[in-house]
Design a protein around this motif. Structure first.
Motif, PDB file in Angstrom:
ATOM      1  N   LEU A 102       0.692  -1.248  -0.116  1.00  0.00           N
ATOM      2  CA  LEU A 102       0.121   0.016  -0.087  1.00  0.00           C
ATOM      3  C   LEU A 102       0.904   1.330   0.071  1.00  0.00           C
ATOM      4  O   LEU A 102       2.025   1.277   0.516  1.00  0.00           O
ATOM      5  N   PRO A 103       0.305   2.357  -0.563  1.00  0.00           N
ATOM      6  CA  PRO A 103       1.046   3.658  -0.617  1.00  0.00           C
ATOM      7  C   PRO A 103       1.302   3.909   1.071  1.00  0.00           C
ATOM      8  O   PRO A 103       0.309   3.756   2.116  1.00  0.00           O
ATOM      9  N   VAL A 104       2.328   4.599   1.350  1.00  0.00           N
ATOM     10  CA  VAL A 104       2.587   5.141   2.801  1.00  0.00           C
ATOM     11  C   VAL A 104       2.098   6.565   2.886  1.00  0.00           C
ATOM     12  O   VAL A 104       2.365   7.346   1.940  1.00  0.00           O
ATOM     13  N   PRO A 105       1.162   6.675   3.829  1.00  0.00           N
ATOM     14  CA  PRO A 105       0.489   8.042   4.027  1.00  0.00           C
ATOM     15  C   PRO A 105       1.372   9.141   4.122  1.00  0.00           C
ATOM     16  O   PRO A 105       2.490   8.891   4.886  1.00  0.00           O
ATOM     17  N   VAL A 106       1.120  10.419   3.672  1.00  0.00           N
ATOM     18  CA  VAL A 106       2.030  11.476   3.881  1.00  0.00           C
ATOM     19  C   VAL A 106       0.957  12.385   4.535  1.00  0.00           C
ATOM     20  O   VAL A 106       0.035  12.772   4.098  1.00  0.00           O
ATOM     21  N   PRO A 107       1.592  13.210   5.750  1.00  0.00           N
ATOM     22  CA  PRO A 107       0.739  14.349   6.208  1.00  0.00           C
ATOM     23  C   PRO A 107       0.569  15.357   5.445  1.00  0.00           C
ATOM     24  O   PRO A 107       1.421  15.934   4.659  1.00  0.00           O
ATOM     25  N   LEU A 108      -0.593  16.144   5.321  1.00  0.00           N
ATOM     26  CA  LEU A 108      -0.925  17.340   4.847  1.00  0.00           C
ATOM     27  C   LEU A 108      -0.411  18.504   5.414  1.00  0.00           C
ATOM     28  O   LEU A 108      -0.625  18.878   6.566  1.00  0.00           O
ATOM     29  N   MET A 109       0.568  19.097   5.159  1.00  0.00           N
ATOM     30  CA  MET A 109       1.649  20.108   5.587  1.00  0.00           C
ATOM     31  C   MET A 109       0.935  21.508   5.169  1.00  0.00           C
ATOM     32  O   MET A 109       0.371  21.698   4.262  1.00  0.00           O
ATOM     33  N   PRO A 110       1.075  22.618   6.019  1.00  0.00           N
ATOM     34  CA  PRO A 110       0.707  24.154   5.736  1.00  0.00           C
ATOM     35  C   PRO A 110       1.490  24.557   4.554  1.00  0.00           C
ATOM     36  O   PRO A 110       2.763  23.910   4.411  1.00  0.00           O
ATOM     37  N   ASP A 111       1.255  25.685   4.106  1.00  0.00           N
ATOM     38  CA  ASP A 111       2.055  26.186   2.890  1.00  0.00           C
ATOM     39  C   ASP A 111       3.358  26.708   3.680  1.00  0.00           C
ATOM     40  O   ASP A 111       3.071  27.467   4.966  1.00  0.00           O
ATOM     41  N   GLN A 112       4.415  26.728   3.275  1.00  0.00           N
ATOM     42  CA  GLN A 112       5.515  27.010   3.826  1.00  0.00           C
ATOM     43  C   GLN A 112       5.611  28.593   3.961  1.00  0.00           C
ATOM     44  O   GLN A 112       6.563  28.947   4.857  1.00  0.00           O
ATOM     45  N   HIS A 113       4.748  29.373   3.518  1.00  0.00           N
ATOM     46  CA  HIS A 113       4.739  30.851   3.654  1.00  0.00           C
ATOM     47  C   HIS A 113       3.728  31.166   4.586  1.00  0.00           C
ATOM     48  O   HIS A 113       3.727  32.355   4.882  1.00  0.00           O
ATOM     49  N   ASN A 114       3.003  30.016   5.276  1.00  0.00           N
ATOM     50  CA  ASN A 114       1.979  30.363   5.923  1.00  0.00           C
ATOM     51  C   ASN A 114       2.572  30.241   7.646  1.00  0.00           C
ATOM     52  O   ASN A 114       2.829  29.249   7.893  1.00  0.00           O
ATOM     53  N   THR A 115       2.857  31.479   8.324  1.00  0.00           N
ATOM     54  CA  THR A 115       3.449  31.306   9.602  1.00  0.00           C
ATOM     55  C   THR A 115       2.618  31.302  10.410  1.00  0.00           C
ATOM     56  O   THR A 115       3.005  31.246  11.783  1.00  0.00           O
ATOM     57  N   LEU A 116       1.126  31.524  10.414  1.00  0.00           N
ATOM     58  CA  LEU A 116       0.221  31.752  11.407  1.00  0.00           C
ATOM     59  C   LEU A 116       0.140  30.386  12.383  1.00  0.00           C
ATOM     60  O   LEU A 116      -0.174  30.540  13.539  1.00  0.00           O
ATOM     61  N   PRO A 117       0.335  29.190  11.637  1.00  0.00           N
ATOM     62  CA  PRO A 117       0.226  27.968  12.506  1.00  0.00           C
ATOM     63  C   PRO A 117       1.197  28.199  13.741  1.00  0.00           C
ATOM     64  O   PRO A 117       0.978  27.458  14.710  1.00  0.00           O
ATOM     65  N   SER A 118       2.210  28.627  13.513  1.00  0.00           N
ATOM     66  CA  SER A 118       3.455  28.789  14.310  1.00  0.00           C
ATOM     67  C   SER A 118       2.768  29.632  15.534  1.00  0.00           C
ATOM     68  O   SER A 118       2.865  29.487  16.739  1.00  0.00           O
ATOM     69  N   TYR A 119       2.276  30.781  15.230  1.00  0.00           N
ATOM     70  CA  TYR A 119       1.693  31.616  16.139  1.00  0.00           C
ATOM     71  C   TYR A 119       0.713  31.309  16.847  1.00  0.00           C
ATOM     72  O   TYR A 119       0.844  31.233  18.235  1.00  0.00           O
ATOM     73  N   TYR A 120      -0.247  30.322  16.542  1.00  0.00           N
ATOM     74  CA  TYR A 120      -1.415  29.810  17.261  1.00  0.00           C
ATOM     75  C   TYR A 120      -0.674  28.835  17.967  1.00  0.00           C
ATOM     76  O   TYR A 120      -1.193  28.468  19.191  1.00  0.00           O
ATOM     77  N   PHE A 121       0.265  27.943  17.398  1.00  0.00           N
ATOM     78  CA  PHE A 121       0.577  26.857  18.140  1.00  0.00           C
ATOM     79  C   PHE A 121       1.462  27.415  19.592  1.00  0.00           C
ATOM     80  O   PHE A 121       1.033  26.739  20.825  1.00  0.00           O
ATOM     81  N   HIS A 122       2.233  28.385  19.377  1.00  0.00           N
ATOM     82  CA  HIS A 122       3.014  28.756  20.561  1.00  0.00           C
ATOM     83  C   HIS A 122       1.776  29.642  21.419  1.00  0.00           C
ATOM     84  O   HIS A 122       2.054  29.460  22.767  1.00  0.00           O
ATOM     85  N   GLY A 123       0.961  29.981  20.999  1.00  0.00           N
ATOM     86  CA  GLY A 123      -0.147  30.767  21.720  1.00  0.00           C
ATOM     87  C   GLY A 123      -0.946  29.844  22.751  1.00  0.00           C
ATOM     88  O   GLY A 123      -1.519  30.262  23.580  1.00  0.00           O
ATOM     89  N   ASN A 124      -1.029  28.609  22.236  1.00  0.00           N
ATOM     90  CA  ASN A 124      -1.829  27.634  22.876  1.00  0.00           C
ATOM     91  C   ASN A 124      -1.285  26.840  24.081  1.00  0.00           C
ATOM     92  O   ASN A 124      -1.810  26.050  24.831  1.00  0.00           O
ATOM     93  N   LEU A 125       0.333  26.969  24.190  1.00  0.00           N
ATOM     94  CA  LEU A 125       1.009  26.476  25.243  1.00  0.00           C
ATOM     95  C   LEU A 125       0.868  27.176  26.780  1.00  0.00           C
ATOM     96  O   LEU A 125       1.124  28.539  26.769  1.00  0.00           O
ATOM     97  N   THR A 126       0.573  26.541  27.570  1.00  0.00           N
ATOM     98  CA  THR A 126       0.554  26.909  28.961  1.00  0.00           C
ATOM     99  C   THR A 126       1.500  25.940  30.102  1.00  0.00           C
ATOM    100  O   THR A 126       1.637  24.876  29.629  1.00  0.00           O
TER     101      THR A 126
END
Length: 591
Positions: A322-346
């Motif tokens: 079977l094909p090996v599944p590949v994760p769907l990644m954000p666009d490399q120019h989209n930096t908002l996932p980093s902002y929200y990830f760090h903002g969710n940490l406590t």
């Protein structure tokens, strides 16, 4: 094999075998020998000279328990000096062993050795170690794991195993030459690929033959603790595993409130601990590390990516056809996932956790940006952003001049002042307030030309012992709009809040988290945004504070904080230990 002989390799391997842990009561003395040498490695049809410890890339993992004492003997077999920094180790009253080149010590000379000795108290989790002179940390690095005294983690599911995931970059260019080029204002060089645990992955290939991928073997139903470290020189990374989710449980050697996500983001210098449970149908699943970057018109770099495999036990090597599944990644120019990830940490609330100090003694507002200098010491250039200028990085419009003849700590300890070496007037605010994140500043224009001139200086800031310091970092759009991972040696600090745009004290102080903020040693200041931190100066010494993008360090986005001694011997920096080697006339430590 580069410049290391077979005899040297045999000696190197015998020295590795000398790593010991000698118990003293409940604690232990964990001892290692690091032989630093050159080695030739072939990737992408090219043989490259790299710099490694004990023949390993990444280097050997240091594995200790809270309360242990660490002793590392470094043998330098390179043609130039280096130091080793223990990234995130608090170094309580042991600033002499911090390993910051020309800040706490002069580099270890070629052919010489040096011993680092320090205690670990009150820290649990994942840190790392790396070279701290030139760009050598790209290959001279490794994980530094601190385990709890009782062996118990505050996790809902105890992990069956922990696994380091060290994200890095593969450089074909010699790293010493890379540093020389950047020091001369040339920032056009890039790595060829990302790496996961030193493997480029099958997306990189030479003549149709894919590179080797890192493989994580798992048993269905088991939970694993991934200790993820970003050792890269240039990039923040997104990390995902197809078909799986993570529970984030720690960062920078401190526990976090468990947080569920399918993707982790790490800036250079950061470590993140996550739990992953092998609960998917048995198969092979790709893991991907992808570098992000700001969109145009910022300077663009190639796509850096590495791909590994999570391999379930009992599955055929061809993934049962079977094909090996590949994760769907954000666009490399989209930096908002980093902002929200760090903002969710406590931070995880638990007994003994430090409380956020509510009274602030000193406040700093620090802008992070780029500027320009005239080459050759000229005061006036014909044209900004031309061959007559060099681009530098700044904090409050000051570009840090790194000393190259003595260490700042040695000068401070011997004389109590920096006469002729440094001054203690690092500015507490920028000289000219402006709209720091105005997008109109990114294209060259009159306002940018008025703001970008700067100067080089070794400006530090001195604090009395037990001072509560608050710093608001403001990323700017001046000449670029990058994020900035700011790392403070010798301290953990509370990350009170982050935001996009310009910091507004009337509006944004209300967002500060005083209940359960993260404790970190590296804060990711978001692209065209801000981050607020707070800490108490309870660890005397000379502490380097810098952006962990290597090009920003070389360009001058750095300073150092002097923390004075407290009122007692227990709150003061002791004299240098017997193994400490002072700086010689050539800017290297004395043999």
């Amino acid at each position: 094999m580069g410049k290391i002989s077979m005899a040297a390799l045999i000696l190197c391997m015998s020295l590795v075998a000398l790593s010991t842990a000698v118990s003293i009561g409940e604690a232990a003395v964990v001892e290692h020998t690091f032989v630093v040498h050159e080695m030739n490695v072939t990737h992408l049809c090219n043989t490259t000279k790299i710099y490694v410890v004990n023949g390993q890339f990444p280097g050997p993992q240091i594995d200790v328990t809270d309360g242990d004492t660490v002793v590392v003997h470094v043998v330098n077999r390179l043609d130039h000096g280096l130091t080793i920094h223990w990234h995130g180790v608090r170094q309580i009253r042991s600033c002499w062993s911090d390993g910051a080149g020309f800040v706490t010590e002069c580099p270890i000379p070629p052919g010489a050795n040096h011993t680092y000795r320090f205690n670990l108290t009150g820290q649990v989790g994942t840190l790392w170690w790396h070279a701290h002179v030139t760009c050598l940390r790209a290959t001279i690095n490794g994980a530094f794991v601190i385990r709890p005294k009782d062996g118990r983690y505050p996790f809902r599911t105890p992990p069956a195993k922990d696994v380091p995931i060290i994200i890095g970059e593969w450089w074909q260019l010699d790293l010493v030459e890379l540093d020389r080029r950047m020091a001369d204002g040339n920032f056009d060089d890039n790595p060829l690929s990302a790496t996961i645990n030193g493997k480029l992955g099958d997306l990189s290939n030479c003549s149709g033959v894919p590179e080797e991928s890192f493989v994580l073997d798992v048993e269905r139903g088991e939970t694993y603790l991934l200790r993820i470290v970003n050792t890269a020189l240039f990039s923040e990374y997104y990390f995902k595993v197809a078909g799986h989710t993570f529970t984030v449980v720690g960062a920078d050697g401190n526990y976090l409130t468990p947080f569920e996500t399918d993707m982790v983001t790490l800036a250079p210098g950061e470590t993140i601990d996550v739990l992953i449970t092998a609960d998917a149908p048995p198969a092979h699943y790709h893991m991907v590390a992808l570098a992000n970057q700001p969109p145009e018109p910022d300077p663009q770099i190639p796509v850096f990516v590495s791909r590994g495999v999570v391999r379930y036990a009992g599955v055929r090597g061809d993934n049962n056809g079977l094909p090996v599944p590949v994760p769907l990644m954000p666009d490399q120019h989209n930096t908002l996932p980093s902002y929200y990830f760090h903002g969710n940490l406590t931070g995880l609330a638990y007994p003994g956790r430090h409380r956020v100090p509510m009274h602030v003694d000193e406040r700093l507002f620090v802008t992070l940006g780029l500027g320009s200098l005239c080459r050759g010491g000229k005061k006036v250039c014909k044209r900004r952003r031309s061959i007559e200028t060099i681009v530098v990085a700044t904090m409050n419009n000051v570009s840090f001049h790194h000393p190259n003849a003595t260490s700042l700590l040695e000068r401070y300890y011997d004389y109590g002042n920096g006469e002729g070496v440094y001054t203690e007037d690092f500015p507490v605010k920028p000289p000219h307030p402006y709209n720091y994140t105005n997008r109109e500043l990114i294209p060259p224009g009159p306002l940018e030309e008025a703001l970008e001139p700067t100067f080089k200086a070794t400006k530090l800031r001195r604090f009395k012992y037990n001072t509560t310091v608050e710093i608001v970092f403001q990323s700017t759009a001046l000449l670029q709009s990058d994020s900035n991972p700011m790392h403070l040696h010798g301290y953990d600090f509370f990350v009170l809040a982050q935001g996009l745009g310009n910091f507004d004290p009337k509006r944004d102080v209300a967002k500060f988290n005083y209940h359960n903020p993260q404790l970190r040693n590296t804060v990711q200041v978001p692209r065209t945004g801000w981050a607020a931190i707070r800490f108490v100066t309870d660890n005397p010494g000379m502490w380097y504070f810098h952006c962990h993008f290597e090009f920003h360090i070389v360009m001058g986005m750095a300073t150092a904080f002097i923390v004075e001694n407290g009122p007692t011997p227990e709150t003061s920096l002791p004299p240098p230990p017997p193994e400490y080697k002072r700086c010689g006339a050539n800017g290297l430590s004395q043999p």
